[in-house]
Write an enzyme that holds these catalytic residues in place. Structure first.
Site, mmCIF file in Angstrom:
data_model
loop_
_atom_site.group_PDB
_atom_site.id
_atom_site.type_symbol
_atom_site.label_atom_id
_atom_site.label_comp_id
_atom_site.label_asym_id
_atom_site.label_seq_id
_atom_site.Cartn_x
_atom_site.Cartn_y
_atom_site.Cartn_z
ATOM 1 C CB THR A 13 -6.201 -11.719 14.327
ATOM 2 O OG1 THR A 13 -5.318 -11.580 15.443
ATOM 3 C CG2 THR A 13 -7.320 -12.688 14.665
ATOM 4 C CB SER A 15 -1.872 -12.741 9.581
ATOM 5 O OG SER A 15 -3.159 -12.997 9.062
ATOM 6 N N GLY A 18 4.178 -7.932 9.187
ATOM 7 C CA GLY A 18 4.849 -8.065 10.479
ATOM 8 C C GLY A 18 4.866 -9.467 11.059
ATOM 9 C CB ILE A 19 4.734 -10.525 14.632
ATOM 10 C CG1 ILE A 19 6.001 -9.775 15.101
ATOM 11 C CG2 ILE A 19 4.550 -11.812 15.417
ATOM 12 C CD1 ILE A 19 5.929 -9.245 16.535
ATOM 13 N N GLY A 20 2.496 -11.199 12.442
ATOM 14 C CA GLY A 20 1.350 -12.030 12.040
ATOM 15 C C GLY A 20 1.592 -12.735 10.718
ATOM 16 C CE1 TYR A 154 1.264 -3.063 22.271
ATOM 17 C CE2 TYR A 154 3.236 -2.888 23.626
ATOM 18 C CZ TYR A 154 2.524 -3.516 22.623
ATOM 19 O OH TYR A 154 3.068 -4.608 21.979
HETATM 20 P P1 NAD Z 1 2.625 -4.538 12.365
HETATM 21 O O1 NAD Z 1 2.204 -3.118 12.542
HETATM 22 O O2 NAD Z 1 3.928 -4.799 11.681
HETATM 23 O O3 NAD Z 1 1.503 -5.354 11.589
HETATM 24 C C1 NAD Z 1 0.217 -5.154 12.022
HETATM 25 C C2 NAD Z 1 -0.767 -5.898 11.176
HETATM 26 O O4 NAD Z 1 -1.996 -5.712 11.875
HETATM 27 C C3 NAD Z 1 -0.972 -5.346 9.801
HETATM 28 O O5 NAD Z 1 -1.203 -6.437 8.951
HETATM 29 C C4 NAD Z 1 -2.261 -4.505 9.943
HETATM 30 O O6 NAD Z 1 -3.008 -4.427 8.755
HETATM 31 C C5 NAD Z 1 -3.000 -5.314 10.957
HETATM 32 N N1 NAD Z 1 -3.975 -4.579 11.747
HETATM 33 C C6 NAD Z 1 -3.785 -3.439 12.463
HETATM 34 N N2 NAD Z 1 -4.924 -3.065 13.058
HETATM 35 C C7 NAD Z 1 -5.856 -4.008 12.739
HETATM 36 C C8 NAD Z 1 -7.229 -4.175 13.042
HETATM 37 N N3 NAD Z 1 -7.894 -3.281 13.773
HETATM 38 N N4 NAD Z 1 -7.870 -5.257 12.554
HETATM 39 C C9 NAD Z 1 -7.230 -6.155 11.777
HETATM 40 N N5 NAD Z 1 -5.922 -6.048 11.455
HETATM 41 C C10 NAD Z 1 -5.254 -4.976 11.913
HETATM 42 O O7 NAD Z 1 2.566 -5.160 13.816
HETATM 43 P P2 NAD Z 1 3.631 -6.067 14.602
HETATM 44 O O8 NAD Z 1 4.739 -5.197 15.086
HETATM 45 O O9 NAD Z 1 3.941 -7.260 13.792
HETATM 46 O O10 NAD Z 1 2.793 -6.468 15.909
HETATM 47 C C11 NAD Z 1 1.948 -7.620 15.923
HETATM 48 C C12 NAD Z 1 1.635 -7.974 17.364
HETATM 49 O O11 NAD Z 1 2.845 -8.219 18.076
HETATM 50 C C13 NAD Z 1 0.892 -6.893 18.147
HETATM 51 O O12 NAD Z 1 -0.075 -7.487 18.986
HETATM 52 C C14 NAD Z 1 1.990 -6.260 18.986
HETATM 53 O O13 NAD Z 1 1.503 -5.678 20.170
HETATM 54 C C15 NAD Z 1 2.868 -7.471 19.270
HETATM 55 N N6 NAD Z 1 4.249 -7.115 19.620
HETATM 56 C C16 NAD Z 1 5.049 -6.472 18.716
HETATM 57 C C17 NAD Z 1 6.354 -6.150 19.072
HETATM 58 C C18 NAD Z 1 7.283 -5.441 18.127
HETATM 59 O O14 NAD Z 1 8.350 -4.954 18.566
HETATM 60 N N7 NAD Z 1 6.974 -5.371 16.842
HETATM 61 C C19 NAD Z 1 6.844 -6.474 20.349
HETATM 62 C C20 NAD Z 1 5.995 -7.139 21.240
HETATM 63 C C21 NAD Z 1 4.704 -7.450 20.856
#
Ligand code: NAD
Length: 264
Positions: A13, A15, A18-20, A154
């Protein structure tokens, strides 16, 4: 170790960035058929093009669905009814003082970060248990343990994910279905890059420099002393989804650079 996920369907999800996106790429490279998800057709199409270039020959599909409510989850499960691997990566974050967070925002965080994963696990885990093989991974955070005072809403959702992952692992006791949580530390994803861009613009430094300074000053317990890359987090997730990780379940797997200062 050669991870081979041929014949498995993986849904990741949120994806499209970012991480996804890094997780989707890692799973596709390992041979899985991957379903990506984002909120718009345009972002899904762009992610599919990137995956096809990064993992030539991989089978990749996409579903645009906003997972912040039940309608989006229903759209996703209708379009992609089957998964052997579910990675609940969708999650929002942002700095906000506790006294400024109203009920609606608490609810939005709960729906997006917690209920999105609950709804999808409820749908996909049944099939995994029937077929007696599956992998579910919740992308939590070190913030589940080190609750950030400027993001209490959060941190709460990330702790909730640990509880749900542990409970679902117990639900699958005795089967070949594993459920784990992965706890990244600060990771230089697209979302974090956007957050730090304003500071970079103001100070004339690069986002990468600002990110390292952020970790050293605001996350001082980091042993790594730098943010992780999305690929470094994805490597742990791909392993947790692999056949080789068959004895790892109910775990909170850290990719936090040592930020959480406990031994276990
Ligand atoms: P990001 O903002 O870089 O990417 C987010 C992605 O989520 C995008 O593709 C966006 O389109 C999608 N998205 C956002 N809201 C959405 C929704 N309602 N429905 C469907 N898609 C949606 O995010 P990230 O930093 O890669 O974070 C991804 C996960 O990793 C999150 O759960 C976050 O809490 C966790 N996380 C991130 C970090 C960090 O430092 N980046 C650290 C710990 C945990």
């Amino acid at each position: 170790m050669q991870i081979d996920l041929k014949g498995k369907t993986a849904l990741v999800t949120a994806s499209t960035a970012g991480i996804g996106l890094a997780i989707a790429e890692g799973l596709a490279r390992a041979g899985a058929r991957v379903v990506v998800n984002g909120r718009s057709d345009a972002s899904v199409d762009a992610a599919l093009a990137r995956l096809r270039a990064a993992a030539p020959g991989a089978t990749v599909d996409g579903v645009a669905a906003d997972l912040s409510g039940p309608d989006g989850a229903a759209r996703l499960t209708a379009a992609a009814p089957h998964a052997d691997i579910l990675v609940n990566n969708a999650g929002i974050y942002g700095l906000k003082p506790f006294f400024d967070i109203d009920d609606a925002e608490w609810e939005h965080y709960f729906q997006t970060n917690v209920m999105s994963g609950v709804r999808l696990a409820r749908h996909y885990m049944k099939g995994m248990l029937e077929r007696d093989w599956g992998r579910v991974v919740f992308i939590s955070s070190e913030s589940a343990l080190n609750i950030p005072v400027d993001m209490i809403h959060y941190g709460f959702t990330k702790t909730a994910q640990l509880s749900i992952a542990r409970g679902l692992a117990k639900l699958a006791a005795g089967s070949q279905v594993t459920v784990n949580a992965v706890l990244p530390g600060p990771t230089l994803s697209d979302g974090v890059r956007t957050m730090l861009q304003a500071v970079a613009d103001k100070t004339g430094r690069s986002v990468d420099e600002v990110a390292v300074e952020f970790v050293r000053t605001h996350r001082a317990s980091s042993i790594l002393q730098r943010p992780a890359t999305p690929d470094e987090v994805a490597n742990m997730v791909v392993y947790a989804c692999s056949p080789q990780a068959s004895a790892t379940t109910g775990a909170a797997l850290r990719v936090d650079g040592g930020i959480v200062d406990t031994l276990a």
